[in-house]
Design a protein around this motif. Structure first.
Motif, PDB file in Angstrom:
ATOM      1  N   UNK A  42     -16.602  -1.535  -9.418  1.00  0.00           N
ATOM      2  CA  UNK A  42     -16.200  -1.749  -8.026  1.00  0.00           C
ATOM      3  C   UNK A  42     -14.685  -1.812  -8.048  1.00  0.00           C
ATOM      4  N   UNK A  43     -14.065  -0.742  -7.615  1.00  0.00           N
ATOM      5  CA  UNK A  43     -12.617  -0.658  -7.692  1.00  0.00           C
ATOM      6  C   UNK A  43     -11.980  -1.087  -6.377  1.00  0.00           C
ATOM      7  N   UNK A  44     -10.676  -1.320  -6.406  1.00  0.00           N
ATOM      8  CA  UNK A  44      -9.945  -1.637  -5.187  1.00  0.00           C
ATOM      9  C   UNK A  44      -9.519  -0.368  -4.480  1.00  0.00           C
ATOM     10  N   UNK A  45      -8.857  -0.485  -3.327  1.00  0.00           N
ATOM     11  CA  UNK A  45      -8.406   0.698  -2.587  1.00  0.00           C
ATOM     12  C   UNK A  45      -7.483   1.569  -3.434  1.00  0.00           C
ATOM     13  N   UNK A  46      -7.618   2.877  -3.302  1.00  0.00           N
ATOM     14  CA  UNK A  46      -6.844   3.807  -4.111  1.00  0.00           C
ATOM     15  C   UNK A  46      -5.367   3.806  -3.747  1.00  0.00           C
ATOM     16  N   UNK A  47      -5.006   3.249  -2.590  1.00  0.00           N
ATOM     17  CA  UNK A  47      -3.590   3.219  -2.209  1.00  0.00           C
ATOM     18  C   UNK A  47      -2.891   1.952  -2.687  1.00  0.00           C
ATOM     19  N   UNK A  48      -3.561   1.186  -3.570  1.00  0.00           N
ATOM     20  CA  UNK A  48      -2.942   0.031  -4.206  1.00  0.00           C
ATOM     21  C   UNK A  48      -2.878   0.279  -5.710  1.00  0.00           C
ATOM     22  N   UNK A  49      -1.871  -0.260  -6.394  1.00  0.00           N
ATOM     23  CA  UNK A  49      -1.761  -0.002  -7.832  1.00  0.00           C
ATOM     24  C   UNK A  49      -2.950  -0.532  -8.621  1.00  0.00           C
ATOM     25  N   UNK A  50      -3.466  -1.710  -8.244  1.00  0.00           N
ATOM     26  CA  UNK A  50      -4.631  -2.243  -8.936  1.00  0.00           C
ATOM     27  C   UNK A  50      -5.855  -1.376  -8.740  1.00  0.00           C
ATOM     28  N   UNK A  99       0.855  -1.181   0.000  1.00  0.00           N
ATOM     29  CA  UNK A  99       0.000   0.000   0.000  1.00  0.00           C
ATOM     30  C   UNK A  99       0.894   1.236   0.000  1.00  0.00           C
ATOM     31  N   UNK A 100       0.353   2.333  -0.476  1.00  0.00           N
ATOM     32  CA  UNK A 100       1.154   3.549  -0.623  1.00  0.00           C
ATOM     33  C   UNK A 100       1.779   3.981   0.692  1.00  0.00           C
TER      34      UNK A 100
END
Length: 349
Positions: A209-217, A151-152
């Motif tokens: 439905x996206x993943x968390x913004x602090x992950x590249x995916x 995570x970022x």
């Protein structure tokens, strides 16, 4: 394959009082020498692909700062550990709940076994686990690290960079682009391909439905989705999940309240949750609403209905991570390998 040679560097003024309050790190040496942290790491790991001037600058900076190389760096001169770390910075249960991690683990173990090397599994999902893992790595028990999930704001990532341990990341390490070698799929192009597929099926209100913004995916799949939809993109039709079945189910329930005829989930587990939510609401998949996922890690093919998804090349990812990591250990510059995904069309969309 060629490797870049570090340019000549200019000396900088000494860094004062580095050891007054804390032990100096590779970052301090890099500032003192006027080079990058990766250059310092290459000098410590044997000095390959470093210009003479840069090497002298780093060696002088090590003396000036009082930096002491860890056991890992010293062990490279006398013999390596013969093992690599498979580091997962997620809660322990995800190792068993998320099939993508098991696929990467198996592939990495097989690739290392072919080289008569051992894979060491490390999980650091809590502060205590991170501290233990950092101590284990710095003690020289492994020659390098395959960072599988980051995570970022992951503090262990910064520590890996500062200690100089050769590291390759699965996915782009947000906030540290260019500092570490990476192996990833083309997230943006993959999401664009799925969005384009859903549009060609005649869907008009496509949610994500996206993943968390602090992950590249989570970040880059949304970018690709938005780019492909263009003016048809509707921010209100985007929900954030955490790649789990439960988050996909909850996100789908919210999207259905706003009216969607197709949903792209950034993982197959979230797509399965979306299908469950649609069924609970009395909707048929794909007749009433289409659902697509991402990964093709096994779940998609056995799900009912089988999930349309973007297939990641798991074996290639693992094999490339091992190859790139061995290059880094040998002193190569950080580099990025980007692999293609494949659109797999099944009954759900």
């Amino acid at each position: 394959m060629g490797f870049a040679v570090a340019p000549e560097v200019s000396r900088v003024t000494p860094v004062s009082d580095l050891t007054a309050k804390r032990k100096p790190t590779i970052r301090d040496v890099a500032v003192q020498a006027g080079v990058s942290r990766s250059t310092v790491s290459r000098v410590i790991n044997g000095g390959h692909w470093v210009s003479p001037d840069a090497r002298v600058a780093v060696e002088e900076a090590i003396i000036a700062t009082g930096y002491t190389a860890n056991h890992h760096a010293r062990s490279l001169a006398t013999g390596r550990a013969g093992s690599m770390a498979f580091l997962l910075t997620e809660p322990q249960q995800l190792l068993f709940d998320d099939p993508t991690f098991a696929l990467l683990l198996r592939g990495a173990a097989e690739a290392l076994a072919q080289r008569s090397m051992t894979l060491v599994l490390l999980v650091a999902g809590t502060a205590a686990e991170r501290e233990s893992v950092a101590h284990f790595i710095s003690a020289g028990h492994v020659d390098g690290v395959m960072l599988i999930s980051s995570h970022e704001s992951e503090p262990l990532l910064e520590e890996l960079i500062d200690t100089g341990i050769p590291t390759v990341c699965c996915g782009i390490p947000l906030g540290h682009e260019g500092e570490l070698s990476t192996v990833s799929v083309d997230e943006v192009a993959s999401a664009r391909a799925m969005a384009a597929h859903l549009r060609t099926q005649g869907h008009q209100r496509i949610g994500m439905i996206t993943g968390p913004d602090d992950t590249p995916g989570g970040r880059y799949r949304l970018v690709g989705f938005r780019e492909e939809l263009g003016e048809a993109f509707d921010e209100s039709l985007v929900e954030v999940g955490d790649y789990s079945f439960e988050s996909g189910q909850a996100a789908m329930a919210r999207l259905m309240e706003r009216g969607v005829d197709a949903v792209f989930a950034a993982s197959d587990r979230m797509a399965a949750g979306a299908v469950a939510a649609a069924r609970k609401a009395g909707l048929r998949v794909p007749d009433d609403v289409a659902v697509a996922g991402f990964d093709d890690s096994g779940l998609a093919a056995t799900h009912q209905p089988p999930l349309t998804t973007m297939r990641q090349p798991w074996d290639q990812i693992s094999a490339q991570m091992v190859t790139v990591l061995l290059d880094v250990i040998a002193g190569a510059e950080p580099r990025s390998v980007i692999l293609d995904t494949e659109l797999v069309v099944r009954a759900s969309a």
